[in-house]
Motif scaffolding. Structure first.
Motif, short mmCIF file in Angstrom:
data_model
loop_
_atom_site.label_atom_id
_atom_site.label_comp_id
_atom_site.label_asym_id
_atom_site.label_seq_id
_atom_site.Cartn_x
_atom_site.Cartn_y
_atom_site.Cartn_z
N MET B 30 36.15 45.86 41.54
CA MET B 30 35.07 45.28 40.73
C MET B 30 34.04 46.36 40.39
O MET B 30 33.54 46.45 39.27
N LEU B 33 35.26 48.82 37.81
CA LEU B 33 35.21 48.17 36.48
C LEU B 33 33.80 48.22 35.91
O LEU B 33 33.59 48.53 34.74
N VAL B 36 33.08 51.66 34.67
CA VAL B 36 33.75 51.94 33.39
C VAL B 36 32.96 51.27 32.27
O VAL B 36 32.71 51.87 31.22
N ALA B 228 37.79 31.93 30.09
CA ALA B 228 38.93 32.46 30.83
C ALA B 228 40.16 32.58 29.92
O ALA B 228 40.90 33.57 29.99
N GLN B 232 42.06 35.90 28.76
CA GLN B 232 43.51 36.01 28.94
C GLN B 232 44.16 36.56 27.67
O GLN B 232 44.97 37.46 27.74
N ILE B 235 43.08 40.37 27.30
CA ILE B 235 43.52 41.30 28.34
C ILE B 235 45.03 41.38 28.40
O ILE B 235 45.62 42.44 28.33
N ARG B 254 38.15 50.67 25.94
CA ARG B 254 38.32 50.28 27.33
C ARG B 254 37.00 49.76 27.91
O ARG B 254 36.98 48.84 28.72
N ILE B 261 35.30 41.63 30.99
CA ILE B 261 35.83 41.16 32.27
C ILE B 261 34.68 40.97 33.25
O ILE B 261 34.59 39.96 33.95
N ALA B 265 33.29 37.44 35.06
CA ALA B 265 33.33 37.24 36.52
C ALA B 265 31.94 37.10 37.11
O ALA B 265 31.80 36.68 38.26
#
Lengths: 316, 290
Positions: B30, B33, B36, B228, B232, B235, B254, B261, B265
């Motif tokens: 996490m 990510l 990034v 979500a 999906q 991703i 990216r 993402i 979350a």
């Protein structure tokens, strides 16, 4: 309810009336269950009747009732199909490997965590390891696809440290299997320790005191007190897991697989989805999932019987 | 006394270090990510970012919040989570209360229980469920995401096991004072059951926020996809090379993907520490029976 509309004549009688009404009003209890019962009827029992599709050739234009009967055609096709046998095996492989690992790893982790004496550290560790359980597989696949890519952090690390070529974690069948099992354990092991930690806190401290007096080392205490106290709950978990041998985790595999790894990575649930909703083979897909449901039902019933017999476990 | 011996002390140090490393490994993906998502896109695309942002910028987040599809999906997810959790709590707690009564008081109890539990053991499967939603005309309707999973039998069992632990004397006192079943439920049982209700709410909320499959098959408009399902599609499908050129161009970013993402979350990460202490007690108490 009626009691409220009746004008109370005197206090004593009104109380007795009310008490009788409230104690003997099962109709109110029926009313309370009703919404849930109706929803379950519509969204669980009506679809169950839809499994007759598995014995028909369902055509959307004709509807379920008027589609022609074909007997066991879809089932025969299924069992003569090599690819179906392969995905049945894949499903079993994934489900059983995860089941074993998800029992052993949390068990060991709980034992080690039990030795942490600083409460603050213990709580921090618990908070961190429970976290991945609550993230969805969509989120985690996003992260995994990013990290395991050719230029991702894992492959960079591998090539920098070991000087070997990047690994196709999600594109090579054998590595795919490894990634699936490893990432599932990584996500769930923390949450699965909860039940063991609860069992650990239930061990009678006087057992340890007695062992201490007798001069047992911590290792001996672990071998002769802690582990034997955890065995019953471990047996219950293992037994109940039996009902899941055909659940290889659709969400995880669906979000990580690709046609490259169908041979080693495709499972019954993803197959049902592709055959049914993408290819429109409604009846065949229903037949496949019916077989899965029936086998699962039998296994669940057996596993609960065993758990009840050996450990007195009941769900309600 | 064992913890005073030298060997145990050495073990203890190694153990603490080992467990700390393991728990950090649960958070690291996490964290990576996040780093990034906060870097400039050139070093991120080249895979140079590890545990510190390179060329710190919040451009990816700005881009994400300008994306109309992303915002629409976020709103759908908020709606389904709030409405879905509220409805589920009402229906499941009331049913669980009635089912927590003894058979002596509520004779049909066991019949209802088996009626519910059977749905945990056997399901019609994907296709009949899909056809049902189609026939009910719920395609593309928010209710298709809420109603099918509203009654969660596992939650009912958790709740009813907890309700059974509430002392009978309280209930009798309430009845003697003239309270009916609903009044007893709302005034006695609900306030006493907050830990288990918090647990169940957490499960339901997280379930709604994370659910992608129902949105993916029942929602035909892009604007009605829950977050979500939206995630999906961007991703996972990006990896399956089934998108048009424009979509691929935006996905090559990216950093943007990472920011999306992370935002999706984020609610889970925020709500989690507060409810964490409840769910452990809730699960343990719900699982312990007389």
């Amino acid at each position: 309810m009626e009691a409220k509309t009746v004008q109370p004549v005197n206090l004593e009688t009104s109380r007795t009336i009310k008490r009788k009404k409230s104690y003997k009003q099962p109709w109110v209890l029926h009313l309370m269950v009703l919404p849930a019962a109706i929803l379950v009827f519509i969204f669980s029992y009506i679809p169950m009747s839809g499994i007759i599709m598995a014995f028909k050739d369902y055509k959307p234009a004709l509807g379920i009732m008027d589609s022609p009967w074909v007997g066991l055609k879809h089932f025969r096709y299924m069992f003569e199909n090599d690819y179906f046998m392969q995905i049945a095996w894949n499903t079993l492989f994934f489900a059983c490997s995860k089941m074993v690992m998800n029992l052993i790893v949390p068990f060991l982790f709980a034992l080690l965590l039990n030795e942490v004496r600083k409460m603050a550290l213990k709580r921090t560790i618990q908070t961190l390891v429970y976290l991945p359980h609550f993230l969805s597989w969509v989120t985690l696949s996003g992260i995994l696809i990013d990290m395991l890519a050719q230029t991702g952090i894992i492959n960079q690390l591998i090539s920098n440290v070991f000087g070997i070529k990047p690994i196709f974690f999600l594109g090579d069948g054998a590595w795919f299997r490894f990634t699936i099992i490893f990432s599932d354990v990584w996500k769930e092991f923390g949450f699965n320790t909860i039940i063991f930690l609860a069992a650990l806190s239930g061990i009678n401290p006087s057992l340890y005191e007695a062992a201490e007096v007798d001069g047992a080392t911590r290792w001996k205490q672990t071998m002769h007190i802690t582990i034997p106290s955890l065995i019953p709950i471990a047996i219950v978990i293992a037994t109940l897991a039996l009902g899941n041998v055909l659940n290889a985790n659709f969400d995880q595999i669906f979000n990580l697989y690709s046609p490259l790894v169908y041979q080693q990575g495709d499972i019954i649930d993803t197959f049902v989805y592709r055959e049914g909703l993408l290819s429109g083979q409604f009846s065949f897909a229903t037949a496949v999932s019916l077989i899965k449901s029936v086998i699962s039902l039998i296994l669940i019933v057996i596993s609960y019987r065993l758990a009840y017999k050996f450990a007195g476990y009941r769900i309600f | 006394m064992y913890h005073k011996t030298l060997s145990y002390r050495i073990f203890s140090i190694f153990n603490n270090v080992f467990l700390t490393i393991i728990s950090v490994l649960c958070l690291l993906p996490m964290y990576h990510l996040l780093m990034v998502s906060m870097s400039s896109s050139a070093p991120a695309n080249a895979g140079l970012v590890t545990f510190w942002p390179i060329g710190f910028t919040l451009e990816a987040y700005a881009q994400t919040f300008k994306n109309a599809n992303f915002l629409a999906s976020l709103w759908v997810s908020v709606q389904r989570t709030i409405i879905g959790t509220g409805l589920a709590l009402i229906v499941n707690t009331i049913a669980a209360y009635a089912l927590s009564k003894e058979t002596r008081v509520f004779r049909a109890r066991n019949i209802y229980l088996w009626y519910f539990v059977f749905t945990m053991l056997f399901t019609g499967g994907l296709i009949p469920g899909y056809i049902l939603i189609l026939k009910l005309g719920l395609m593309n309707n928010l209710m298709a995401l809420i109603l099918p999973g509203l009654v969660a039998v596992f939650n009912i069992i958790l709740l009813l096991n907890f309700f059974r632990g509430v002392p009978k004397d309280l209930e009798e006192a309430a009845f003697i004072d003239g309270a009916g079943q609903f009044r007893t439920f709302f005034s006695i049982y609900l306030p006493l059951s907050m830990p288990v209700i918090a647990t169940v709410s957490l499960f339901i909320m997280v379930g709604h926020w994370n659910a992608y499959f129902d949105g993916m098959i029942y929602m035909k408009d892009a604007a009605k996809l829950p977050l979500a399902s939206f995630m999906q599609t961007i991703i996972v499908k990006a990896d399956m090379s089934s998108l048009d050129a424009a979509a691929i161009a935006s996905l090559s970013q990216r950093t943007i993907r990472a920011s999306q993402i992370f935002i999706s979350a984020l609610p889970i990460l925020l709500v989690y520490p507060f409810l964490q202490r409840f769910f452990v007690t809730g699960i343990v108490v719900g699982a312990v029976k007389e």
